[in-house]
Design a protein around this motif. Structure first.
Motif, mmCIF file in Angstrom:
data_model
loop_
_atom_site.group_PDB
_atom_site.id
_atom_site.type_symbol
_atom_site.label_atom_id
_atom_site.label_comp_id
_atom_site.label_asym_id
_atom_site.label_seq_id
_atom_site.Cartn_x
_atom_site.Cartn_y
_atom_site.Cartn_z
ATOM 1 N N MET A 17 0.913 -1.099 -0.120
ATOM 2 C CA MET A 17 -0.059 -0.075 0.180
ATOM 3 C C MET A 17 0.778 1.169 0.047
ATOM 4 O O MET A 17 0.545 2.211 -0.692
ATOM 5 C CB MET A 17 -0.784 -0.107 1.256
ATOM 6 C CG MET A 17 -1.962 -1.014 1.275
ATOM 7 S SD MET A 17 -3.162 -0.756 -0.136
ATOM 8 C CE MET A 17 -3.011 -2.175 -1.007
ATOM 9 N N LEU A 18 1.938 1.261 1.013
ATOM 10 C CA LEU A 18 2.680 2.354 1.208
ATOM 11 C C LEU A 18 3.372 2.732 -0.443
ATOM 12 O O LEU A 18 3.723 3.684 -0.731
ATOM 13 C CB LEU A 18 3.920 2.135 2.152
ATOM 14 C CG LEU A 18 3.113 2.498 3.225
ATOM 15 C CD1 LEU A 18 4.286 2.102 4.461
ATOM 16 C CD2 LEU A 18 2.713 3.904 3.533
ATOM 17 N N THR A 19 3.916 1.700 -1.216
ATOM 18 C CA THR A 19 4.624 1.661 -2.476
ATOM 19 C C THR A 19 3.553 2.467 -3.132
ATOM 20 O O THR A 19 3.896 3.382 -4.195
ATOM 21 C CB THR A 19 5.096 0.558 -3.123
ATOM 22 O OG1 THR A 19 4.281 -0.585 -2.481
ATOM 23 C CG2 THR A 19 6.515 0.200 -2.522
ATOM 24 N N SER A 20 2.531 2.212 -3.417
ATOM 25 C CA SER A 20 1.297 2.645 -4.095
ATOM 26 C C SER A 20 1.100 4.272 -3.889
ATOM 27 O O SER A 20 1.238 5.167 -4.803
ATOM 28 C CB SER A 20 -0.030 2.139 -3.887
ATOM 29 O OG SER A 20 -1.039 2.833 -4.551
ATOM 30 N N LEU A 21 1.294 4.619 -2.674
ATOM 31 C CA LEU A 21 1.204 6.018 -2.105
ATOM 32 C C LEU A 21 2.391 6.733 -2.795
ATOM 33 O O LEU A 21 2.271 7.909 -3.011
ATOM 34 C CB LEU A 21 0.869 5.667 -0.522
ATOM 35 C CG LEU A 21 0.933 7.277 0.002
ATOM 36 C CD1 LEU A 21 -0.347 7.899 -0.112
ATOM 37 C CD2 LEU A 21 1.217 7.049 1.638
#
Lengths: 166, 149
Positions: free
Chosen positions: A19-23
């Motif tokens: 999720m954080l890589t997406s962010l």
């Protein structure tokens, strides 16, 4: 972005990391948008924040969702290597021209003026990015499409082996 | 996930919009941001959303694997074919001026064709990669121990 990057490095739960890589990708897209690189921002948002996240999640479904703890020595070594690489990259950027400076080679090269001024008459397309990509630099784009084609075919062949042998 | 009515309704409303937006980005790339690459990815994102909500089998039924393979290879073929066609018409490779009587129109046709090729290839590659990734988990069969012929 730095906070997201540090969190990615620290968190063990791989779902949160995905999720954080997406962010992070979304923030990069916003950064490109601020710098007026609309096409790049669009690509980053769709590929980085969209498809890549889904692929990461699909890969997560096949593995365990927690990172294995690594030994302290390995962490220190990895940190040293990444720190050195980062320092070298930072040192290299010192030679780059500052953002928004008008007297850089990119802005002074005669080809730039040619593209910006005559591409509408030569190609008839208002978006200079498109005319450069698809017409002036058609060879490069053909190469890029071939790369995408090769990658797609390779992954499909490696993972999608239909069991025809009975 | 396929029996969640909320997700199904929202996805059914969103997916046509996503596909339409992909086509818009594809054919409006001359005037605004975007082009074949972005359009292909957005189109693939629509298919991926469909697969996530309705299940992989439904998506595979909607986009059969032969269509994916055809898109991946057909896009490159379309791009390269446009270049070769320019050569046959007396220009250089990918020199679109010769595609029509008027060089400007030729450029338009050429850019339209190669962008369509880029979009096809990218969409096909993305959909295909997602399908094999997602289909990997269900094929948990032991590896075939027979020797390769």
């Amino acid at each position: 972005m730095a906070a997201a990057a540090i969190a990615i490095a620290r968190i063990r739960n791989l779902f949160a990391v995905a999720m954080l890589t997406s962010l992070y990708s979304l923030l990069s897209a916003c950064m490109f948008m601020v710098m007026d690189a609309v096409d790049v921002a669009m690509t980053e948002a769709s590929v980085g924040a969209g498809i890549t996240t889904v692929l990461l999640l699909a890969a997560l479904a096949l593995t365990r969702s927690r990172e294995q703890p690594v030994s302290r020595a390995r962490t220190v070594r990895a940190l040293l290597v990444t720190g050195l690489t980062g320092a070298a990259l930072l040192y290299a950027t010192l030679d780059m021209p500052h953002f928004n400076q008008p007297d850089t080679p990119v802005h002074q090269h005669p080809l730039r003026a040619h593209y910006l001024e005559t591409s509408v008459d030569e190609i008839g397309v208002p978006n200079v990015v498109t005319s450069v990509l698809a017409s002036y630099r058609g060879y490069d784009t053909l190469g890029e499409v071939t790369v995408v084609f090769t990658a797609g075919i390779a992954v499909i062949m490696l993972l999608g082996a239909r069991r025809r042998r009975r | 996930m396929a029996d969640n009515p909320l997700l199904r309704v929202v996805a059914k409303a969103l997916i046509p919009m996503i596909m339409l937006f992909a086509l818009y980005v594809q054919f409006h790339g001359d005037f605004g941001p975007g082009g074949g690459f972005q359009a292909g990815v957005i189109f693939a994102a629509g298919v991926v959303l469909y697969a996530l909500v309705m299940g992989l089998d439904a998506a595979r039924a909607a986009v059969p694997s032969w269509a994916v393979r055809l898109a991946v290879s057909g896009g490159v073929l379309l791009y390269g074919g446009t270049g070769i066609a320019c050569m046959f018409l007396g220009g250089a490779l990918l020199d679109y001026d010769v595609l029509a009587h008027d060089p400007l129109h030729g450029q338009h046709y050429g850019i339209l064709l190669v962008e369509a090729g880029v979009g096809l290839t990218v969409a096909g590659a993305m959909i295909g990669i997602f399908f094999v990734f997602a289909g990997r988990g269900r094929l948990r069969s032991p590896p075939p121990s027979e020797e390769a012929p």
